[in-house]
Design a protein around this motif. Sequence first.
Motif, mmCIF file in Angstrom:
data_model
loop_
_atom_site.group_PDB
_atom_site.id
_atom_site.type_symbol
_atom_site.label_atom_id
_atom_site.label_comp_id
_atom_site.label_asym_id
_atom_site.label_seq_id
_atom_site.Cartn_x
_atom_site.Cartn_y
_atom_site.Cartn_z
ATOM 1 N N GLY A 171 -8.811 2.067 -6.048
ATOM 2 C CA GLY A 171 -9.233 3.691 -6.464
ATOM 3 C C GLY A 171 -7.769 4.504 -6.185
ATOM 4 O O GLY A 171 -6.769 4.269 -6.020
ATOM 5 N N PHE A 172 -8.401 5.695 -5.392
ATOM 6 C CA PHE A 172 -7.528 6.583 -4.999
ATOM 7 C C PHE A 172 -7.171 6.671 -3.484
ATOM 8 O O PHE A 172 -6.959 7.652 -3.084
ATOM 9 C CB PHE A 172 -7.687 8.191 -5.227
ATOM 10 C CG PHE A 172 -7.439 8.405 -6.986
ATOM 11 C CD1 PHE A 172 -6.160 8.347 -7.322
ATOM 12 C CD2 PHE A 172 -8.577 8.826 -7.755
ATOM 13 C CE1 PHE A 172 -5.845 8.629 -8.500
ATOM 14 C CE2 PHE A 172 -8.110 9.050 -9.024
ATOM 15 C CZ PHE A 172 -6.874 8.926 -9.582
ATOM 16 N N LEU A 173 -7.203 5.568 -2.976
ATOM 17 C CA LEU A 173 -6.887 5.216 -1.591
ATOM 18 C C LEU A 173 -5.806 4.250 -1.532
ATOM 19 O O LEU A 173 -5.879 2.907 -1.703
ATOM 20 C CB LEU A 173 -8.130 4.843 -0.769
ATOM 21 C CG LEU A 173 -7.766 4.373 0.741
ATOM 22 C CD1 LEU A 173 -6.822 5.560 1.477
ATOM 23 C CD2 LEU A 173 -9.086 4.005 1.420
ATOM 24 N N ILE A 174 -4.404 4.692 -1.600
ATOM 25 C CA ILE A 174 -3.380 3.779 -2.116
ATOM 26 C C ILE A 174 -2.394 3.719 -0.750
ATOM 27 O O ILE A 174 -1.975 4.866 -0.343
ATOM 28 C CB ILE A 174 -2.706 3.995 -3.311
ATOM 29 C CG1 ILE A 174 -3.738 4.003 -4.783
ATOM 30 C CG2 ILE A 174 -1.511 3.113 -3.593
ATOM 31 C CD1 ILE A 174 -3.191 4.435 -5.802
ATOM 32 N N GLY A 175 -1.696 2.719 -0.422
ATOM 33 C CA GLY A 175 -0.925 2.655 0.428
ATOM 34 C C GLY A 175 0.569 1.993 0.319
ATOM 35 O O GLY A 175 0.185 0.929 -0.524
ATOM 36 N N VAL A 176 1.347 2.566 0.438
ATOM 37 C CA VAL A 176 2.833 2.056 0.061
ATOM 38 C C VAL A 176 3.465 1.669 1.442
ATOM 39 O O VAL A 176 3.793 2.427 2.305
ATOM 40 C CB VAL A 176 3.634 2.923 -0.546
ATOM 41 C CG1 VAL A 176 4.927 2.186 -1.142
ATOM 42 C CG2 VAL A 176 2.967 3.464 -1.987
ATOM 43 N N GLU A 177 3.615 0.481 1.529
ATOM 44 C CA GLU A 177 4.338 -0.247 2.916
ATOM 45 C C GLU A 177 5.796 -0.258 2.765
ATOM 46 O O GLU A 177 6.399 -0.878 1.700
ATOM 47 C CB GLU A 177 3.820 -1.551 3.340
ATOM 48 C CG GLU A 177 4.413 -1.841 4.643
ATOM 49 C CD GLU A 177 3.689 -3.362 5.024
ATOM 50 O OE1 GLU A 177 4.155 -3.931 6.312
ATOM 51 O OE2 GLU A 177 2.765 -4.025 4.337
ATOM 52 N N THR A 178 6.615 0.370 3.535
ATOM 53 C CA THR A 178 7.984 0.421 3.426
ATOM 54 C C THR A 178 8.750 -0.143 4.865
ATOM 55 O O THR A 178 8.147 -0.389 5.835
ATOM 56 C CB THR A 178 8.614 1.844 3.522
ATOM 57 O OG1 THR A 178 8.202 2.569 4.649
ATOM 58 C CG2 THR A 178 7.644 2.541 1.949
ATOM 59 N N THR A 179 10.027 -0.399 4.562
ATOM 60 C CA THR A 179 10.725 -1.190 5.821
ATOM 61 C C THR A 179 11.251 0.105 6.691
ATOM 62 O O THR A 179 11.759 -0.221 7.712
ATOM 63 C CB THR A 179 11.656 -1.922 5.151
ATOM 64 O OG1 THR A 179 12.533 -1.123 4.434
ATOM 65 C CG2 THR A 179 11.554 -3.195 4.515
ATOM 66 N N VAL A 180 11.153 1.122 6.148
ATOM 67 C CA VAL A 180 11.685 2.335 6.950
ATOM 68 C C VAL A 180 10.388 3.206 7.310
ATOM 69 O O VAL A 180 9.387 2.938 7.006
ATOM 70 C CB VAL A 180 12.515 3.348 6.031
ATOM 71 C CG1 VAL A 180 13.797 2.646 5.650
ATOM 72 C CG2 VAL A 180 11.834 3.941 5.098
ATOM 73 N N GLU A 181 10.483 4.298 8.549
ATOM 74 C CA GLU A 181 9.430 5.006 8.779
ATOM 75 C C GLU A 181 9.119 5.786 7.753
ATOM 76 O O GLU A 181 9.831 6.302 7.060
ATOM 77 C CB GLU A 181 9.860 5.816 9.992
ATOM 78 C CG GLU A 181 10.089 4.847 11.266
ATOM 79 C CD GLU A 181 10.221 5.868 12.442
ATOM 80 O OE1 GLU A 181 10.173 6.997 12.270
ATOM 81 O OE2 GLU A 181 10.917 5.343 13.600
ATOM 82 N N ALA A 182 7.547 5.857 7.653
ATOM 83 C CA ALA A 182 6.921 6.569 6.699
ATOM 84 C C ALA A 182 7.307 8.021 6.616
ATOM 85 O O ALA A 182 7.448 8.686 5.463
ATOM 86 C CB ALA A 182 5.404 6.375 6.641
ATOM 87 N N SER A 183 7.393 8.406 7.845
ATOM 88 C CA SER A 183 7.657 9.957 7.929
ATOM 89 C C SER A 183 8.950 10.527 7.305
ATOM 90 O O SER A 183 9.177 11.479 6.915
ATOM 91 C CB SER A 183 7.673 10.430 9.433
ATOM 92 O OG SER A 183 8.931 9.518 10.012
ATOM 93 N N ILE A 184 9.989 9.498 7.124
ATOM 94 C CA ILE A 184 11.184 9.754 6.555
ATOM 95 C C ILE A 184 10.950 10.158 5.229
ATOM 96 O O ILE A 184 11.266 11.094 4.566
ATOM 97 C CB ILE A 184 12.112 8.704 6.526
ATOM 98 C CG1 ILE A 184 12.699 8.360 8.040
ATOM 99 C CG2 ILE A 184 13.516 8.827 5.750
ATOM 100 C CD1 ILE A 184 13.391 7.185 8.307
ATOM 101 N N LEU A 185 10.256 9.241 4.316
ATOM 102 C CA LEU A 185 9.994 9.381 2.752
ATOM 103 C C LEU A 185 8.856 10.531 2.571
ATOM 104 O O LEU A 185 9.187 11.369 1.622
ATOM 105 C CB LEU A 185 9.695 8.166 2.147
ATOM 106 C CG LEU A 185 10.368 6.950 2.090
ATOM 107 C CD1 LEU A 185 9.645 5.602 1.824
ATOM 108 C CD2 LEU A 185 11.365 7.514 0.908
#
Length: 385
Positions: free
Chosen positions: A320-334
């Motif tokens: 639904g509208f609970l979506i996570g995007v996992e990244t190789t960099v810190e999430a805070s940067i994006l």
Amino acid sequence: MSYLFPTYAKKEIELTQGNGATLFSKDGSRYLDFMSGIAVTNLGHGHPGVIQALHKQADLLWHGSNLFHYEAQEAAAKLLVENSVCDVVFFCNSGTEANEAAIKLARKSTGKSHIISMNQSFHGRTLGSMAATGQSSIHAGYGPMLASFSYGSFNQIETVKDAITEDTAAVMVEVIQGEGGVHVMTQSFADELQELCKEKQLLLIIDEVQTGMGRTGKWFGYEHVALDPDIITVAKGLGNGFPVGAMLAKDHLREAFHLGSHGSTFGGNPLAMAVSSAVMNQLNEPGFLEKSEATATFLMNQLKDVTQTSSIVKEVRGQGFLIGVETTVEASILIKACEEKGLLLLPAGVNVIRFLPPITIEKEECNQAVSIFQAAIRECTEALN
């Protein structure tokens, strides 16, 4: 100097107004809101039906205490019962209070004190709900936790089995670990967990504080995996920003919360009940949740399309509208890069970004958000190279 405790890492933004999925700040900046107040304003900001309900009740009665009967309480409770597998409701003011009520009900009804929750779960910040939370960072600095909790591993049934003792009253679990990284419960784990609770006569508590009220495309997240909980907790989207929470339970638990066994001064107050009923009536509008779920699928697919070749995106997941995007960099940067471009997002741990727009969001707004996110990914990737 601020007069507030420094408990929040506040952004350098002062919000002054909201409309739908758009927020406005004091300096005139405009933001696309994909936070929803941390999965709270499910119907968006300034929803006319919710505002009308609040205004109407505000002219009548704000508070009278739970020593009196209110038709609005019964009406809101009826809506929760009719749209869930439960039979009886206790109203409070927040998700953590709802989880405290669930913990107390499980212990009182069974005469047992041990409860199993999950590693990386999040259930709140009061002493009981904090103990239920399987994150050491949440526990740090507060001394010994409530001793009657232990933790299994999400989607690993053997770890839950290993944690059971003769004093186990219940298993407490989220269907999607929102704060814990947006991990979705598998169907096999749901089936095994349901069977285990039945076999061992354990209560099944489902924390729907973040996943309830249409966030996943259905009233409750447990519907996606066909669970049959004994206790459900909700808050956040139930009031669309007005403080309200609720603990729902099966009828066989009704008498455990007898006269004087639990309470809440403000829980179920007329203002909260008017708002909650307006929210729930909107969820029941024909085609509303179906449209929301379809738009959520569209957003998920768009995010997957623009990130599939990215060297810094590992996975797009959720429901639904609970979506996570996992990244190789810190999430805070994006997240910071998107914020500078007018898109507000949330982290879910160090390397996961949460997309939590209002469930009323339109496809065009989803396209705008995806374009901003794609630009932020491009900039970040170029900077790394």
